[in-house]
Design a protein around this motif. Structure first.
Motif, short mmCIF file in Angstrom:
data_model
loop_
_atom_site.label_atom_id
_atom_site.label_comp_id
_atom_site.label_asym_id
_atom_site.label_seq_id
_atom_site.Cartn_x
_atom_site.Cartn_y
_atom_site.Cartn_z
N VAL A 176 0.84 -1.20 0.00
CA VAL A 176 0.00 0.00 0.00
C VAL A 176 0.87 1.25 0.00
O VAL A 176 0.65 2.19 -0.77
CB VAL A 176 -0.95 -0.01 1.22
N GLY A 560 -7.81 4.77 3.49
CA GLY A 560 -8.75 3.66 3.27
C GLY A 560 -8.05 2.37 2.94
O GLY A 560 -8.39 1.30 3.46
N SER A 561 -7.02 2.45 2.09
CA SER A 561 -6.28 1.24 1.73
C SER A 561 -5.52 0.69 2.93
O SER A 561 -5.46 -0.52 3.14
CB SER A 561 -5.30 1.54 0.60
N ALA A 563 -6.42 1.00 6.04
CA ALA A 563 -7.39 0.37 6.93
C ALA A 563 -7.80 -1.00 6.40
O ALA A 563 -7.94 -1.96 7.17
CB ALA A 563 -8.61 1.28 7.07
N LEU A 564 -7.99 -1.10 5.09
CA LEU A 564 -8.37 -2.40 4.51
C LEU A 564 -7.29 -3.45 4.75
O LEU A 564 -7.59 -4.64 4.85
CB LEU A 564 -8.60 -2.24 3.00
N VAL A 565 -6.05 -3.01 4.85
CA VAL A 565 -4.96 -3.95 5.09
C VAL A 565 -4.82 -4.27 6.57
O VAL A 565 -4.67 -5.44 6.96
CB VAL A 565 -3.64 -3.37 4.54
N VAL A 567 -6.99 -3.78 9.23
CA VAL A 567 -8.13 -4.35 9.95
C VAL A 567 -8.15 -5.87 9.85
O VAL A 567 -8.31 -6.56 10.88
CB VAL A 567 -9.45 -3.72 9.45
N PRO A 568 -8.00 -6.47 8.65
CA PRO A 568 -7.96 -7.94 8.62
C PRO A 568 -6.79 -8.53 9.41
O PRO A 568 -6.93 -9.58 10.04
CB PRO A 568 -7.81 -8.24 7.12
#
Length: 670
Positions: A176, A560-561, A563-565, A567-568
């Motif tokens: 990212v 946003g990117s 967070a997408l990385v 959070v999982p």
């Protein structure tokens, strides 16, 4: 020292392993004594751990530091430059290991190790170096993990697994940041001067220079064409034009030597579709770029000279990608200025008298300049001249000795002699240096140009035709131009004679050659999309994915990117918390604790069975004997060794269950 601050043996072993893996890629650039320091440092620290030796005192440390600095100065001649600085860092890393006493020292050592790991990228950004750096990062992280495991006094691989998992979890975030984080240039920059120059075509040429360069199998650059690749015989990559001959060597014109009105290239009339291509040039620490005849580039940072060459205003310290288009048939300078004519006819006073006289005689016997050129090339073809990578040394009057005695030479010998003859006969001529040919990689259709493809040829000026390329080497060894250097010198076996392990010497082994070409294609993609992923390319990629960009939109995409990385990853860490399954005995004991909680005695977190039983007996004195007995049974079953018989175990379990049934009838005291 506090036991918690001591360095576990497991961590110390991983640090020593990292010590040597960090130095490995720098071995060829380090003095031998630095490698000896590494061995002494590892031995000394191991002996300190075993209690046989002691830590060095202040005077010993000072002496080691002074000796290290003195040794680096003696080895490199100064303390500045890339190689001396890296050698100093590596030596400091080894010396720091010797005085490694506590965690604080270990943190300094490991963080220095991370810094040393990235210094290799100052010399090479090859894919293999990147993979090796990942290994080094994993090892340093393993040592850092083991440092926080004080109970691990034996060398084990558990720390390595944990470090690998941590780096794997960080990999998506790295992607990212690589693609989305803005590439902001440095606030200031200092040119990185290497102590040893890179291999490549020099701006001075004398007999023997290019033949020496042709012993190298390093890649000079890679080119990729849009459309069909021109034939090998047309791939003349111009890099330098030599117009001055002095002291037996050709050199290019300095800027101050060029007349002010001659410093810009004269306009060129082009026609037809140009050849379009891109080049990824490896670091040269020079300014000149390589291109086919009459090249233009609209790329920022690429400029043109009066000799129709491309160059960079800054030295090329890193891999450099540029785009160009060429018109090989364009007429260059159909009219020659008086200054240019004088310059391209100038020869030193005296020297090579037989060559000059030969040129005058042959020119007098020729009807035109073009016929004279043909006569000289015919001389090279029909007389016993030899193309060789092992030419003899030439002394004074080198061209006389070459043309009339040795008759053995490489491309620079023939270009040198040809241009001297042209100028002596009144034909403007100059030497051009660069590369000729290249290996076409069938995997991705790139042209791989190696250092052994270095070449020198001539350009002559003819009225109405302008500058015309003439390659006297083609008259002596046409196979060099059509097939390459390896075929041209196959009979003497001198191709890469100094590199017996080079994979290029084994191109006849199909599987090995296929593996080499596939790796080179992978390297090209790496250079294009990772090493060459600059701010301009990043903006184009993001604009293609997200449309028009502004600062707020880019920040939103970045957050946003991320967070997408993250959070999982966080979710997986929480979901994978280890929950040990309860044994039947533990389940029964928890039932016992639950019965007591109903009676008003709640077990505290972390409270042991014995302490809980004593507190419960004080609160429930009537049930005290039973509580003590049940706790004793649990401890005997839970902590008993393998000698406990099955019969005895069964009896205790039955007794525990009977006691629980009795406790079930108990009432909470008022």
């Amino acid at each position: 020292m506090n036991a918690q601050q001591q360095i576990p043996r497991n961590a110390l072993v991983w640090m020593i392993i990292s010590l040597f893996t960090l130095a490995a890629p720098h071995v060829t650039r380090l003095p031998v004594w630095v490698l000896a320091v590494y061995g002494v440092a590892a031995l000394w620290r191991s002996m300190v751990y075993r209690g046989r030796w002691s830590f060095p005192g202040r005077l010993v440390k000072l002496a080691l530091i002074l000796c290290a600095c003195g040794g680096i100065y003696a080895s490199y001649g100064n303390m500045l430059g890339l190689e001396p600085t890296v050698a100093l860092l590596l030596t400091a890393f080894a010396l720091k290991l010797i005085e490694l006493a506590g965690r604080k020292d270990a943190y300094v050592l490991l963080f220095l190790g991370y810094f040393i790991c990235i210094t290799e990228f100052l010399f090479s950004q090859d894919l293999l170096i990147v993979l090796y750096s990942v290994l080094n990062t994993t090892l340093i992280t393993t040592a850092l993990v083991a440092l926080h495991q004080p109970d691990q006094h034996r060398f084990n691989h558990g720390s390595l697994r944990l470090a690998a998992v941590m780096l794997a979890q960080a990999f998506p975030l790295m992607l990212v940041l690589f693609f989305l984080f803005p590439r902001i240039g440095p606030l200031w920059s200092v040119p990185i001067k290497r102590h040893t120059a890179k291999t490549g075509v020099s701006d001075v040429m004398q007999p023997g220079d290019i033949s020496h360069l042709s012993q190298s199998d390093e890649v000079a650059f890679r080119a990729q064409f849009q459309g069909e690749i021109p034939p090998r015989s047309q791939l003349y990559w111009r890099g330098l034009v030599f117009s001055r001959l002095a002291d037996g060597a050709w050199r290019r014109l300095r800027n101050y030597e060029v007349a002010p009105n001659e410093r810009r290239p004269a306009p060129v009339t082009t026609g037809g579709e140009p050849l379009r291509y891109s080049v990824i040039l490896n670091p040269t620490q020079q300014h000149w770029l390589y291109s086919l005849r009459y090249a233009e580039s609209g790329q920022a940072g690429v400029m043109a000279t009066a000799d129709y060459l491309l160059y960079s205003p800054v030295e090329l310290e890193d891999q450099y990608r540029y785009h160009a288009r060429s018109w090989p048939d364009a007429v260059l300078e159909p009219e020659l200025s008086d200054w240019r004519r004088r310059t391209e006819l100038q020869l030193p006073k005296g020297g090579n008298p037989r060559t000059r006289q030969l040129a005058l005689d042959m020119r007098a016997a020729s009807a035109s300049a073009a016929a004279f050129v043909g006569a000289v090339l015919a001389m090279f073809t029909h007389q016993p001249f030899v193309y060789t990578l092992q030419p003899p040394r030439l002394g004074t009057d080198p061209m006389d000795r070459f043309l009339f005695q040795t008759r053995r030479g490489f491309c620079e010998h023939y270009a040198y002699a040809f241009v001297v003859m042209m100028r002596a006969a009144g034909v403007p001529a100059r030497v051009v240096a660069g590369y000729q040919g290249g290996e076409v990689n069938p995997v991705n259709r790139t042209v791989i140009v190696h250092q052994f493809d270095a070449h020198a040829w001539a350009e002559i000026w003819l009225r109405g035709r302008g500058w015309v390329r003439v390659d006297p080497t083609a008259a002596v060894a046409p196979e060099r131009i059509e097939l390459g250097l390896e075929q041209a010198v196959a009979t003497e076996g001198s191709f890469l004679a100094d590199s017996p392990l080079s994979p290029l010497r084994y191109r006849g082994i199909s599987w090995l050659n296929s593996l080499r070409l596939r790796y080179d294609a992978l390297t090209y993609q790496w250079q294009s999309w990772v090493v060459g992923f600059n701010s301009e390319r990043q903006y184009r990629v993001l604009q293609k994915l997200f449309g028009q960009l502004d600062a707020s939109k880019l920040m939103l995409i970045l957050l946003g990117s991320g967070a997408l990385v993250l959070v999982p990853v966080a979710g997986s860490l929480l979901a994978r918390r280890r929950v040990h399954p309860l044994s039947p005995l533990d389940h029964t004991y928890l039932t016992f604790c639950d019965r007591l909680s109903r009676l008003g005695v709640v077990r505290n977190p972390g409270e042991g069975p014995a302490a809980f039983a004593e507190r419960a007996a004080q609160a429930l004195p009537h049930w005290a004997p039973l509580l003590q007995r049940l706790t004793g049974i649990y401890c005997e079953l839970a902590y008993a060794d393998a000698n406990l018989s099955p019969t005895r175990s069964t009896q205790l379990k039955r007794e525990f269950k009977r006691g629980l049934r009795r406790l079930k009838r108990a009432r909470r005291p008022r």
